[in-house]
Scaffold this active site. Sequence first.
Site, PDB file in Angstrom:
ATOM      1  N   HIS A  55       0.830  -1.196   0.000  1.00 15.55           N
ATOM      2  CA  HIS A  55       0.000   0.000   0.000  1.00 15.55           C
ATOM      3  C   HIS A  55       0.869   1.253   0.000  1.00 15.55           C
ATOM      4  O   HIS A  55       0.436   2.325  -0.424  1.00 15.55           O
ATOM      5  CB  HIS A  55      -0.907   0.040   1.236  1.00 15.55           C
ATOM      6  CG  HIS A  55      -1.982  -1.002   1.245  1.00 15.55           C
ATOM      7  ND1 HIS A  55      -1.774  -2.276   1.726  1.00 15.55           N
ATOM      8  CD2 HIS A  55      -3.268  -0.969   0.822  1.00 15.55           C
ATOM      9  CE1 HIS A  55      -2.894  -2.967   1.619  1.00 15.55           C
ATOM     10  NE2 HIS A  55      -3.815  -2.201   1.073  1.00 15.55           N
ATOM     11  N   ASP A  76      -4.799  -6.132  -7.610  1.00 15.50           N
ATOM     12  CA  ASP A  76      -4.980  -5.515  -6.303  1.00 15.50           C
ATOM     13  C   ASP A  76      -5.248  -4.023  -6.547  1.00 15.50           C
ATOM     14  O   ASP A  76      -5.157  -3.536  -7.676  1.00 15.50           O
ATOM     15  CB  ASP A  76      -3.725  -5.737  -5.453  1.00 15.50           C
ATOM     16  CG  ASP A  76      -4.016  -5.661  -3.954  1.00 15.50           C
ATOM     17  OD1 ASP A  76      -5.111  -5.222  -3.574  1.00 15.50           O
ATOM     18  OD2 ASP A  76      -3.135  -6.043  -3.158  1.00 15.50           O
TER      19      ASP A  76
END
Length: 447
Positions: free
Chosen positions: A177, A240
């Site tokens: 992230h 993702d």
Amino acid sequence: MNLALRCVMPGFEGTTAPDWLRRAASEGLGGVVLFGRNIVDRDQLRALVSSLHAERPELVVAIDEEGGDVTRLEARTGSSYPGNLALGAAGDPSLTEQVAYAIGAELAAVEIDLNLAPVADVNSDPRNPVIGVRSFGSDAARAAEHTAAWVRGHQRTGVAACAKHFPGHGATSVDSHLDLPVGAPELRPFEVAIAAGVQAVMSAHIVAPQFDDAPATISRRVMTGVLRGELGFGGVAISDGLDMRGISGERGIPTAALLAVNAGCDALCIGGGPAGPEIVDEIVGVLSAGVSDERTAEAARRVDALAAWRAEHRATGRTNREAGLVAARRALSVFGDVKVRDDAVVIRFDTEPSIAAGDISWGMAAALTDRGVRVRDDGKSMVLVVRDLHRNPQHLRAVEVALATRPDAIVVEMGVPVCRPSRAANYIATHGSARVCAQAAAEAMRP
């Protein structure tokens, strides 16, 4: 109809579908990803999903409902089901299958089509900041066995499963992230998931040097050569979140989207961060200009095939939350005298929530209160509640100081239990911080 739109799966703000999303759905949007911010309760969620399907029945409505630390349905209270590490510790694949079936039944009841679970990563690096308790463990064979069981149980409810994060995010020490990790892949759990009929596989924003120098999500060698060619996967390859810095930090989301589809991703997750019509329009424009008609049509066919699978397999499963508590009990590791008195000091060492999990409820105070313990500042018993102590050296020092003066204190580790303090004679490892894990630990402390 622009087939590039079929490749996009955005998120959105709010608890009702905004006009732009309804319009995109009616025009052929591939899917939608729901987050905790979109959910108030089950009735509201069912109405929201129904409103989305009313725009186009084939729209794939997806959610991350892993159980354990990553829950959208029960983000405010903590999950009724333990996560993967607890299931791995319980050591019974048939129980894993039951828990996955129960989670699927919860999703089927609110008309969800696709669950972005299970995590198939092998947590081989205990420093991993984003996988941890989301993995079935550090043993590849165990992780593979439980991954297959999870897929089988979940898909019996007619809700599609998605094995993630291909080709394996476990051997990393960086959160994708925030940055781009480099790690060794572990394919075995994905191989068995594919053999079990998993409908979708999600890419990892990691570099696997043995395959390619490019991140897996945008690597044709990984997403087409390995996933399609070597493993024979024919379902939907999902990226993702493209708003994660590991993939879009230097490229921007539209460029990352273009590279991902050309590499072999069929559906693009966005909206954990930015959520709105502008980013969808940008992505569709880039895909329309930079992806061949043949490749776009191929991706759209796979997304449509997943929707068709869901339509053919709609089932009404029976929710069995008791399976979650049974698994949480079996997952406990208990050492020493962990019985608490009528009143107790409960000290929780707060940790930053992972971006994947978000800010969920966790700890032991509520569960002990439910067992009749009075939680107070001058309690006779002391309970020290930690999560991933190995990743928080300042917490470890504080716990050691507390144990030096209170050797009778009970340490409850609700993360990955690889750092038991040297003075912790009385110790419980729950293998996760789900509500049901706290409940199981409280039962052990207050029979």
